[in-house]
Design a protein around this motif. Structure first.
Motif, PDB file in Angstrom:
ATOM      1  N   ALA A 318       0.831  -1.211   0.000  1.00  0.00           N
ATOM      2  CA  ALA A 318       0.000   0.000   0.000  1.00  0.00           C
ATOM      3  C   ALA A 318       0.865   1.260   0.000  1.00  0.00           C
ATOM      4  O   ALA A 318       0.569   2.231  -0.702  1.00  0.00           O
ATOM      5  N   GLY A 319       1.941   1.235   0.783  1.00  0.00           N
ATOM      6  CA  GLY A 319       2.841   2.382   0.800  1.00  0.00           C
ATOM      7  C   GLY A 319       3.534   2.584  -0.529  1.00  0.00           C
ATOM      8  O   GLY A 319       3.683   3.715  -1.004  1.00  0.00           O
ATOM      9  N   GLY A 320       3.980   1.493  -1.150  1.00  0.00           N
ATOM     10  CA  GLY A 320       4.638   1.594  -2.447  1.00  0.00           C
ATOM     11  C   GLY A 320       3.710   2.095  -3.537  1.00  0.00           C
ATOM     12  O   GLY A 320       4.090   2.932  -4.358  1.00  0.00           O
ATOM     13  N   ARG A 321       2.480   1.599  -3.558  1.00  0.00           N
ATOM     14  CA  ARG A 321       1.521   2.049  -4.564  1.00  0.00           C
ATOM     15  C   ARG A 321       1.195   3.533  -4.367  1.00  0.00           C
ATOM     16  O   ARG A 321       1.002   4.266  -5.345  1.00  0.00           O
ATOM     17  N   ALA A 322       1.134   3.969  -3.100  1.00  0.00           N
ATOM     18  CA  ALA A 322       0.884   5.384  -2.842  1.00  0.00           C
ATOM     19  C   ALA A 322       2.018   6.243  -3.381  1.00  0.00           C
ATOM     20  O   ALA A 322       1.789   7.301  -3.999  1.00  0.00           O
ATOM     21  N   LEU A 323       3.256   5.800  -3.174  1.00  0.00           N
ATOM     22  CA  LEU A 323       4.397   6.552  -3.696  1.00  0.00           C
ATOM     23  C   LEU A 323       4.370   6.583  -5.220  1.00  0.00           C
ATOM     24  O   LEU A 323       4.628   7.624  -5.842  1.00  0.00           O
ATOM     25  N   GLY A 324       4.050   5.454  -5.840  1.00  0.00           N
ATOM     26  CA  GLY A 324       3.950   5.428  -7.306  1.00  0.00           C
ATOM     27  C   GLY A 324       2.882   6.359  -7.821  1.00  0.00           C
ATOM     28  O   GLY A 324       3.069   7.048  -8.827  1.00  0.00           O
ATOM     29  N   SER A 325       1.757   6.423  -7.117  1.00  0.00           N
ATOM     30  CA  SER A 325       0.676   7.330  -7.509  1.00  0.00           C
ATOM     31  C   SER A 325       1.133   8.783  -7.424  1.00  0.00           C
ATOM     32  O   SER A 325       0.841   9.590  -8.304  1.00  0.00           O
ATOM     33  N   ALA A 326       1.860   9.123  -6.349  1.00  0.00           N
ATOM     34  CA  ALA A 326       2.363  10.492  -6.210  1.00  0.00           C
ATOM     35  C   ALA A 326       3.387  10.815  -7.286  1.00  0.00           C
ATOM     36  O   ALA A 326       3.418  11.931  -7.821  1.00  0.00           O
ATOM     37  N   LEU A 327       4.227   9.840  -7.613  1.00  0.00           N
ATOM     38  CA  LEU A 327       5.261  10.076  -8.623  1.00  0.00           C
ATOM     39  C   LEU A 327       4.665  10.316 -10.006  1.00  0.00           C
ATOM     40  O   LEU A 327       5.297  10.960 -10.849  1.00  0.00           O
ATOM     41  N   ALA A 328       3.458   9.800 -10.245  1.00  0.00           N
ATOM     42  CA  ALA A 328       2.821  10.019 -11.550  1.00  0.00           C
ATOM     43  C   ALA A 328       2.689  11.505 -11.854  1.00  0.00           C
ATOM     44  O   ALA A 328       2.870  11.940 -12.995  1.00  0.00           O
ATOM     45  N   HIS A 329       2.370  12.305 -10.821  1.00  0.00           N
ATOM     46  CA  HIS A 329       2.255  13.742 -11.027  1.00  0.00           C
ATOM     47  C   HIS A 329       3.594  14.327 -11.465  1.00  0.00           C
ATOM     48  O   HIS A 329       3.662  15.151 -12.383  1.00  0.00           O
ATOM     49  N   VAL A 330       4.659  13.914 -10.804  1.00  0.00           N
ATOM     50  CA  VAL A 330       5.982  14.456 -11.095  1.00  0.00           C
ATOM     51  C   VAL A 330       6.453  13.985 -12.477  1.00  0.00           C
ATOM     52  O   VAL A 330       7.035  14.756 -13.243  1.00  0.00           O
ATOM     53  N   VAL A 331       6.214  12.713 -12.769  1.00  0.00           N
ATOM     54  CA  VAL A 331       6.616  12.165 -14.070  1.00  0.00           C
ATOM     55  C   VAL A 331       5.937  12.909 -15.213  1.00  0.00           C
ATOM     56  O   VAL A 331       6.578  13.269 -16.213  1.00  0.00           O
ATOM     57  N   GLU A 332       4.650  13.154 -15.078  1.00  0.00           N
ATOM     58  CA  GLU A 332       3.931  13.850 -16.132  1.00  0.00           C
ATOM     59  C   GLU A 332       4.343  15.317 -16.225  1.00  0.00           C
ATOM     60  O   GLU A 332       4.458  15.878 -17.308  1.00  0.00           O
ATOM     61  N   LEU A 333       4.573  15.939 -15.085  1.00  0.00           N
ATOM     62  CA  LEU A 333       4.969  17.346 -15.089  1.00  0.00           C
ATOM     63  C   LEU A 333       6.321  17.546 -15.763  1.00  0.00           C
ATOM     64  O   LEU A 333       6.501  18.486 -16.546  1.00  0.00           O
TER      65      LEU A 333
END
Length: 424
Positions: A318-333
Protein backbone atom coordinates in the motif's frame (compact mmCIF):
# COMPACT_ATOMS: atom_id res chain seq x y z
CA UNK A 1 -1.42 18.68 -30.34
CA UNK A 2 -2.06 17.57 -26.78
CA UNK A 3 -1.02 14.05 -25.78
CA UNK A 4 -3.59 12.00 -23.88
CA UNK A 5 -2.74 10.04 -20.75
CA UNK A 6 -2.96 6.76 -22.66
CA UNK A 7 -0.64 7.68 -25.52
CA UNK A 8 2.91 6.36 -25.23
CA UNK A 9 5.73 8.83 -25.26
CA UNK A 10 7.89 9.22 -28.30
CA UNK A 11 11.36 7.76 -27.68
CA UNK A 12 13.72 10.60 -26.80
CA UNK A 13 16.39 11.49 -29.31
CA UNK A 14 20.06 11.58 -28.36
CA UNK A 15 21.06 14.78 -26.64
CA UNK A 16 24.38 15.88 -25.21
CA UNK A 17 24.50 16.83 -21.55
CA UNK A 18 25.51 20.41 -22.32
CA UNK A 19 27.10 22.02 -25.34
CA UNK A 20 30.38 23.85 -25.08
CA UNK A 21 31.83 26.76 -26.95
CA UNK A 22 35.13 27.41 -28.65
CA UNK A 23 35.40 30.87 -27.11
CA UNK A 24 38.55 31.12 -25.00
CA UNK A 25 36.82 33.23 -22.37
CA UNK A 26 34.87 30.26 -21.00
CA UNK A 27 37.64 27.69 -21.03
CA UNK A 28 36.68 26.66 -17.51
CA UNK A 29 33.27 25.54 -18.73
CA UNK A 30 34.78 23.60 -21.60
CA UNK A 31 37.23 21.92 -19.23
CA UNK A 32 34.36 20.89 -16.96
CA UNK A 33 32.35 19.59 -19.91
CA UNK A 34 35.17 17.40 -21.14
CA UNK A 35 35.73 15.99 -17.66
CA UNK A 36 31.99 15.37 -17.42
CA UNK A 37 31.85 13.42 -20.67
CA UNK A 38 34.92 11.34 -19.91
CA UNK A 39 33.73 10.53 -16.38
CA UNK A 40 30.27 9.45 -17.52
CA UNK A 41 31.08 7.77 -20.81
CA UNK A 42 34.81 7.03 -20.72
CA UNK A 43 37.09 5.78 -21.84
CA UNK A 44 36.35 7.74 -25.03
CA UNK A 45 38.23 8.89 -28.09
CA UNK A 46 38.86 12.57 -28.66
CA UNK A 47 36.53 12.39 -31.66
CA UNK A 48 33.69 11.02 -29.53
CA UNK A 49 34.35 13.65 -26.86
CA UNK A 50 34.19 16.39 -29.48
CA UNK A 51 30.85 15.09 -30.75
CA UNK A 52 29.42 14.90 -27.23
CA UNK A 53 30.51 18.41 -26.19
CA UNK A 54 30.08 20.29 -29.47
CA UNK A 55 33.70 21.44 -29.29
CA UNK A 56 36.13 21.24 -32.18
CA UNK A 57 38.60 18.38 -32.27
CA UNK A 58 41.45 20.85 -31.78
CA UNK A 59 39.80 22.39 -28.70
CA UNK A 60 39.25 18.94 -27.18
CA UNK A 61 42.88 18.00 -27.84
CA UNK A 62 44.12 21.21 -26.21
CA UNK A 63 41.94 20.77 -23.10
CA UNK A 64 42.77 17.06 -22.87
CA UNK A 65 46.50 17.84 -22.96
CA UNK A 66 46.14 20.18 -19.98
CA UNK A 67 43.98 17.70 -18.05
CA UNK A 68 46.54 14.95 -18.70
CA UNK A 69 49.28 17.23 -17.40
CA UNK A 70 47.18 18.00 -14.32
CA UNK A 71 46.72 14.29 -13.66
CA UNK A 72 42.91 14.42 -13.93
CA UNK A 73 42.78 12.27 -17.08
CA UNK A 74 44.69 9.22 -18.23
CA UNK A 75 45.29 7.96 -21.72
CA UNK A 76 45.32 4.33 -22.80
CA UNK A 77 45.31 2.40 -26.03
CA UNK A 78 42.12 0.66 -27.11
CA UNK A 79 41.97 -2.98 -28.20
CA UNK A 80 43.63 -4.22 -31.38
CA UNK A 81 43.65 -3.78 -34.27
CA UNK A 82 42.83 -0.04 -34.11
CA UNK A 83 44.39 0.67 -30.70
CA UNK A 84 42.88 4.13 -30.63
CA UNK A 85 43.97 6.53 -27.92
CA UNK A 86 41.27 6.64 -25.27
CA UNK A 87 40.74 9.27 -22.58
CA UNK A 88 39.71 8.04 -19.13
CA UNK A 89 39.26 9.68 -15.76
CA UNK A 90 42.11 9.36 -13.25
CA UNK A 91 40.19 8.03 -10.24
CA UNK A 92 42.89 8.74 -7.68
CA UNK A 93 43.41 12.37 -8.71
CA UNK A 94 40.92 13.62 -6.12
CA UNK A 95 39.16 12.10 -3.12
CA UNK A 96 36.25 13.20 -0.95
CA UNK A 97 34.51 11.97 2.18
CA UNK A 98 30.72 11.91 2.30
CA UNK A 99 28.69 11.70 5.52
CA UNK A 100 24.94 11.07 5.68
CA UNK A 101 23.45 12.39 8.91
CA UNK A 102 20.32 10.28 9.34
CA UNK A 103 18.14 10.40 12.47
CA UNK A 104 19.08 6.78 13.26
CA UNK A 105 22.49 6.24 11.67
CA UNK A 106 25.49 8.05 10.24
CA UNK A 107 26.88 6.49 7.06
CA UNK A 108 30.30 7.62 5.83
CA UNK A 109 32.09 6.86 2.56
CA UNK A 110 35.40 7.61 0.89
CA UNK A 111 34.87 8.30 -2.82
CA UNK A 112 37.33 8.73 -5.68
CA UNK A 113 37.00 11.06 -8.66
CA UNK A 114 35.18 8.42 -10.69
CA UNK A 115 32.47 8.22 -8.01
CA UNK A 116 33.56 4.81 -6.73
CA UNK A 117 33.07 4.11 -3.02
CA UNK A 118 36.32 2.60 -1.73
CA UNK A 119 35.62 2.59 2.03
CA UNK A 120 32.44 2.69 4.14
CA UNK A 121 31.73 3.29 7.83
CA UNK A 122 28.40 3.07 9.72
CA UNK A 123 27.42 4.18 13.20
CA UNK A 124 24.06 3.97 14.98
CA UNK A 125 23.48 7.28 16.75
CA UNK A 126 21.09 5.94 19.39
CA UNK A 127 23.78 5.59 22.10
CA UNK A 128 25.07 9.13 21.46
CA UNK A 129 23.78 12.14 23.35
CA UNK A 130 23.12 15.28 21.36
CA UNK A 131 24.69 16.97 18.34
CA UNK A 132 28.13 17.50 19.93
CA UNK A 133 28.72 13.78 20.45
CA UNK A 134 27.40 12.99 16.97
CA UNK A 135 29.71 15.58 15.41
CA UNK A 136 32.64 14.08 17.35
CA UNK A 137 31.68 10.67 15.95
CA UNK A 138 31.46 12.07 12.42
CA UNK A 139 34.95 13.53 12.76
CA UNK A 140 36.26 10.19 14.02
CA UNK A 141 34.50 8.44 11.15
CA UNK A 142 36.20 10.78 8.67
CA UNK A 143 39.60 9.89 10.09
CA UNK A 144 38.78 6.16 9.96
CA UNK A 145 37.77 6.42 6.31
CA UNK A 146 41.00 8.21 5.40
CA UNK A 147 43.02 5.63 7.30
CA UNK A 148 41.26 2.87 5.33
CA UNK A 149 42.01 4.61 2.04
CA UNK A 150 45.04 4.09 -0.21
CA UNK A 151 48.41 5.70 0.56
CA UNK A 152 48.51 9.42 -0.16
CA UNK A 153 44.73 9.86 0.00
CA UNK A 154 44.99 12.68 2.55
CA UNK A 155 47.20 14.68 0.20
CA UNK A 156 44.56 14.55 -2.54
CA UNK A 157 41.48 14.96 -0.35
CA UNK A 158 39.37 17.93 -1.42
CA UNK A 159 36.97 17.99 1.52
CA UNK A 160 34.02 16.49 3.38
CA UNK A 161 30.40 16.58 2.28
CA UNK A 162 27.58 16.33 4.82
CA UNK A 163 24.05 15.40 3.77
CA UNK A 164 21.31 16.14 6.30
CA UNK A 165 17.51 16.36 6.40
CA UNK A 166 16.17 19.76 5.37
CA UNK A 167 15.33 22.47 5.41
CA UNK A 168 18.81 23.97 5.19
CA UNK A 169 19.86 27.59 5.54
CA UNK A 170 22.60 27.88 2.89
CA UNK A 171 23.25 31.55 3.67
CA UNK A 172 24.69 30.52 7.02
CA UNK A 173 25.65 26.87 6.27
CA UNK A 174 23.40 25.56 9.02
CA UNK A 175 20.37 23.32 9.39
CA UNK A 176 17.33 25.60 9.50
CA UNK A 177 14.62 23.57 11.27
CA UNK A 178 15.06 19.82 10.70
CA UNK A 179 11.97 18.33 12.30
CA UNK A 180 13.59 14.90 12.49
CA UNK A 181 16.78 16.17 14.15
CA UNK A 182 15.74 17.92 17.36
CA UNK A 183 18.47 20.13 18.79
CA UNK A 184 20.17 20.72 15.44
CA UNK A 185 18.24 23.83 14.33
CA UNK A 186 20.64 26.70 13.74
CA UNK A 187 23.68 24.59 14.56
CA UNK A 188 26.70 25.64 12.41
CA UNK A 189 27.38 22.12 11.14
CA UNK A 190 29.93 23.23 8.55
CA UNK A 191 31.95 25.27 11.03
CA UNK A 192 31.76 22.67 13.81
CA UNK A 193 32.78 19.71 11.67
CA UNK A 194 35.41 21.80 9.93
CA UNK A 195 36.91 22.69 13.30
CA UNK A 196 37.00 19.04 14.33
CA UNK A 197 38.51 17.72 11.08
CA UNK A 198 40.49 20.77 9.90
CA UNK A 199 39.03 20.11 6.44
CA UNK A 200 36.73 22.03 4.08
CA UNK A 201 33.09 20.99 4.62
CA UNK A 202 30.11 21.28 2.26
CA UNK A 203 26.50 20.94 3.46
CA UNK A 204 23.74 19.51 1.23
CA UNK A 205 20.16 18.46 1.78
CA UNK A 206 19.92 14.66 1.87
CA UNK A 207 17.53 14.34 -1.07
CA UNK A 208 19.59 16.72 -3.20
CA UNK A 209 22.74 14.79 -2.27
CA UNK A 210 21.15 11.54 -3.48
CA UNK A 211 20.42 13.24 -6.79
CA UNK A 212 23.99 14.58 -7.03
CA UNK A 213 25.30 11.06 -6.56
CA UNK A 214 23.13 9.73 -9.37
CA UNK A 215 24.10 12.69 -11.56
CA UNK A 216 27.82 12.09 -11.10
CA UNK A 217 27.86 8.98 -13.24
CA UNK A 218 24.50 8.71 -14.99
CA UNK A 219 24.35 8.72 -18.77
CA UNK A 220 20.68 9.69 -18.65
CA UNK A 221 20.14 13.06 -20.32
CA UNK A 222 16.37 12.88 -20.74
CA UNK A 223 15.30 13.32 -17.12
CA UNK A 224 15.50 11.35 -13.89
CA UNK A 225 13.92 11.52 -10.43
CA UNK A 226 15.92 10.27 -7.45
CA UNK A 227 13.58 9.51 -4.54
CA UNK A 228 14.93 9.09 -1.02
CA UNK A 229 12.63 7.35 1.45
CA UNK A 230 14.18 7.09 4.89
CA UNK A 231 12.57 8.54 7.99
CA UNK A 232 11.35 11.31 5.68
CA UNK A 233 10.79 11.52 1.96
CA UNK A 234 12.15 13.77 -0.78
CA UNK A 235 12.77 13.68 -4.51
CA UNK A 236 15.61 15.21 -6.50
CA UNK A 237 15.07 16.12 -10.14
CA UNK A 238 17.86 15.63 -12.69
CA UNK A 239 17.48 17.58 -15.91
CA UNK A 240 20.17 17.35 -18.57
CA UNK A 241 22.35 15.45 -16.12
CA UNK A 242 22.17 18.27 -13.53
CA UNK A 243 20.36 18.38 -10.20
CA UNK A 244 17.73 21.06 -9.66
CA UNK A 245 18.59 22.54 -6.26
CA UNK A 246 16.00 25.31 -6.19
CA UNK A 247 16.41 28.87 -4.92
CA UNK A 248 17.71 27.86 -1.49
CA UNK A 249 19.02 24.33 -2.06
CA UNK A 250 15.86 22.84 -0.59
CA UNK A 251 14.18 21.50 -3.72
CA UNK A 252 12.49 18.13 -3.57
CA UNK A 253 9.82 18.48 -0.89
CA UNK A 254 6.95 16.53 -2.38
CA UNK A 255 5.77 14.71 0.73
CA UNK A 256 2.53 16.70 0.73
CA UNK A 257 1.40 15.25 -2.60
CA UNK A 258 -2.17 13.93 -2.13
CA UNK A 259 -2.75 10.23 -2.71
CA UNK A 260 -5.49 7.72 -1.97
CA UNK A 261 -4.03 5.08 0.33
CA UNK A 262 -5.06 2.92 3.29
CA UNK A 263 -8.71 3.59 2.45
CA UNK A 264 -8.62 7.39 2.42
CA UNK A 265 -7.08 10.49 0.89
CA UNK A 266 -3.88 11.57 2.59
CA UNK A 267 -0.42 12.97 1.92
CA UNK A 268 2.16 10.59 0.46
CA UNK A 269 4.47 11.02 3.47
CA UNK A 270 1.72 9.75 5.77
CA UNK A 271 1.05 6.82 3.45
CA UNK A 272 4.56 5.37 3.26
CA UNK A 273 6.93 6.76 5.91
CA UNK A 274 8.12 4.15 8.43
CA UNK A 275 6.67 5.65 11.63
CA UNK A 276 3.13 5.74 10.22
CA UNK A 277 3.53 2.26 8.75
CA UNK A 278 4.75 0.86 12.07
CA UNK A 279 1.81 2.45 13.89
CA UNK A 280 -0.59 0.85 11.38
CA UNK A 281 1.12 -2.50 11.85
CA UNK A 282 0.74 -2.28 15.63
CA UNK A 283 -2.94 -1.33 15.30
CA UNK A 284 -3.52 -4.28 12.95
CA UNK A 285 -1.70 -6.76 15.19
CA UNK A 286 1.08 -7.33 12.68
CA UNK A 287 3.62 -5.99 15.19
CA UNK A 288 3.38 -6.46 18.98
CA UNK A 289 1.42 -3.88 20.93
CA UNK A 290 4.52 -2.94 22.91
CA UNK A 291 6.60 -2.07 19.83
CA UNK A 292 8.57 1.06 20.68
CA UNK A 293 8.63 4.16 18.50
CA UNK A 294 10.35 6.32 21.09
CA UNK A 295 13.39 7.08 18.94
CA UNK A 296 14.58 6.82 15.36
CA UNK A 297 16.51 3.61 16.03
CA UNK A 298 13.36 1.94 17.34
CA UNK A 299 11.30 3.02 14.35
CA UNK A 300 13.90 1.83 11.88
CA UNK A 301 14.18 -1.59 13.56
CA UNK A 302 10.41 -1.99 13.78
CA UNK A 303 9.93 -1.04 10.14
CA UNK A 304 12.57 -3.53 9.00
CA UNK A 305 10.77 -6.21 11.02
CA UNK A 306 7.49 -5.20 9.38
CA UNK A 307 9.00 -5.48 5.90
CA UNK A 308 10.39 -8.92 6.70
CA UNK A 309 7.06 -10.27 7.95
CA UNK A 310 4.65 -11.86 5.43
CA UNK A 311 1.71 -10.35 7.33
CA UNK A 312 3.23 -6.91 6.81
CA UNK A 313 3.40 -7.20 3.02
CA UNK A 314 -0.02 -5.57 2.40
CA UNK A 315 1.13 -2.46 4.25
CA UNK A 316 4.39 -2.34 2.32
CA UNK A 317 2.48 -2.73 -0.94
CA UNK A 318 0.00 0.00 0.00
CA UNK A 319 2.84 2.38 0.80
CA UNK A 320 4.64 1.59 -2.45
CA UNK A 321 1.52 2.05 -4.56
CA UNK A 322 0.88 5.38 -2.84
CA UNK A 323 4.40 6.55 -3.70
CA UNK A 324 3.95 5.43 -7.31
CA UNK A 325 0.68 7.33 -7.51
CA UNK A 326 2.36 10.49 -6.21
CA UNK A 327 5.26 10.08 -8.62
CA UNK A 328 2.82 10.02 -11.55
CA UNK A 329 2.26 13.74 -11.03
CA UNK A 330 5.98 14.46 -11.10
CA UNK A 331 6.62 12.16 -14.07
CA UNK A 332 3.93 13.85 -16.13
CA UNK A 333 4.97 17.35 -15.09
CA UNK A 334 8.64 16.81 -15.97
CA UNK A 335 8.32 14.13 -18.67
CA UNK A 336 11.12 12.01 -17.19
CA UNK A 337 12.14 8.53 -18.25
CA UNK A 338 13.61 7.06 -15.05
CA UNK A 339 12.91 6.93 -11.31
CA UNK A 340 15.60 5.73 -8.89
CA UNK A 341 14.57 4.81 -5.35
CA UNK A 342 16.91 4.88 -2.36
CA UNK A 343 16.94 5.42 1.37
CA UNK A 344 16.80 3.03 4.32
CA UNK A 345 13.02 2.48 4.14
CA UNK A 346 13.01 1.82 0.40
CA UNK A 347 15.85 -0.67 0.90
CA UNK A 348 13.94 -2.39 3.70
CA UNK A 349 10.89 -2.74 1.46
CA UNK A 350 12.97 -4.52 -1.17
CA UNK A 351 11.48 -5.96 -4.34
CA UNK A 352 7.95 -5.94 -2.88
CA UNK A 353 8.11 -2.19 -2.41
CA UNK A 354 9.68 -1.55 -5.82
CA UNK A 355 7.05 -3.61 -7.61
CA UNK A 356 4.31 -1.77 -5.73
CA UNK A 357 5.73 1.62 -6.78
CA UNK A 358 5.74 0.45 -10.39
CA UNK A 359 2.13 -0.75 -10.02
CA UNK A 360 1.02 2.57 -8.53
CA UNK A 361 2.69 4.47 -11.34
CA UNK A 362 1.13 2.20 -13.96
CA UNK A 363 -2.31 2.68 -12.40
CA UNK A 364 -2.07 6.43 -12.93
CA UNK A 365 -0.30 6.25 -16.29
CA UNK A 366 -1.73 3.17 -18.03
CA UNK A 367 -0.63 1.91 -21.39
CA UNK A 368 2.87 1.41 -22.71
CA UNK A 369 5.66 1.52 -20.16
CA UNK A 370 6.68 5.14 -19.76
CA UNK A 371 9.11 5.34 -16.88
CA UNK A 372 11.61 2.79 -15.58
CA UNK A 373 11.63 2.37 -11.78
CA UNK A 374 14.73 0.90 -10.14
CA UNK A 375 16.53 0.84 -6.83
CA UNK A 376 19.71 2.84 -6.39
CA UNK A 377 22.81 0.82 -7.22
CA UNK A 378 24.58 2.44 -4.28
CA UNK A 379 22.38 1.06 -1.51
CA UNK A 380 22.64 2.61 1.93
CA UNK A 381 25.69 4.61 0.83
CA UNK A 382 23.78 6.52 -1.89
CA UNK A 383 23.19 9.74 0.05
CA UNK A 384 26.68 9.83 1.60
CA UNK A 385 28.20 9.15 -1.81
CA UNK A 386 26.21 12.07 -3.23
CA UNK A 387 27.54 14.35 -0.50
CA UNK A 388 31.09 13.36 -1.49
CA UNK A 389 30.29 13.98 -5.16
CA UNK A 390 29.12 17.49 -4.25
CA UNK A 391 32.59 18.17 -2.85
CA UNK A 392 34.28 16.74 -5.94
CA UNK A 393 32.06 18.85 -8.19
CA UNK A 394 32.92 22.00 -6.25
CA UNK A 395 36.63 21.21 -6.46
CA UNK A 396 36.44 20.76 -10.23
CA UNK A 397 34.00 23.63 -10.70
CA UNK A 398 31.82 21.17 -12.61
CA UNK A 399 28.47 22.78 -11.94
CA UNK A 400 28.72 25.95 -9.86
CA UNK A 401 25.24 27.05 -8.77
CA UNK A 402 24.16 30.04 -10.87
CA UNK A 403 23.50 32.87 -8.45
CA UNK A 404 23.08 36.56 -9.22
CA UNK A 405 22.71 37.39 -5.53
CA UNK A 406 23.80 35.89 -2.21
CA UNK A 407 21.68 32.92 -1.06
CA UNK A 408 18.66 33.82 1.00
CA UNK A 409 18.23 32.61 4.53
CA UNK A 410 15.50 30.01 4.91
CA UNK A 411 12.54 30.98 7.03
CA UNK A 412 11.50 28.36 9.56
CA UNK A 413 8.31 26.85 8.24
CA UNK A 414 5.23 26.46 10.33
CA UNK A 415 2.52 23.79 9.91
CA UNK A 416 4.01 22.39 6.72
CA UNK A 417 7.30 21.60 8.44
CA UNK A 418 5.54 20.12 11.47
CA UNK A 419 3.34 17.89 9.34
CA UNK A 420 6.12 15.27 9.08
CA UNK A 421 7.46 15.72 12.60
CA UNK A 422 8.15 12.65 14.67
CA UNK A 423 7.09 12.81 18.33
CA UNK A 424 10.63 12.13 19.57
Amino acid sequence: MLRTMDEPRQPPGHRVLQRGTNSARIGTLNRALLLDVVRRHGPVTRTAAAAATGLTAQTVSNIAARLLDDGLLREDRGPAPDQQRLLGIAPDAHWAVGLHLDPARVVGVLVDLAGTVVATERLDVGPLHGPAEILDAMAAMTDALLTAGPPGVRDRLVGVGVAAPGPLDPAHAVLAAPVQLPGWAGLPVVAELGRRTVLPVVLEKDGVAAGLGEAWTTTNTTGLIAVTLGHGISAAVLAGGRVVRGATGNAGEFGGMPVHAHGRWTAVWEACQPLQQVERAVAAGVLPAGTSTACADDVRAAYETLCGTPEGEPLVVAGGRALGSALAHVVELLDVTDVVLGGSSAIAGGAVFLDAVRAGLDDRLPGAQRTAVSGSRHGEAAVARGAACAVLAAALDVAPPPRSAPPRAVAVRGPRARSIAHPW
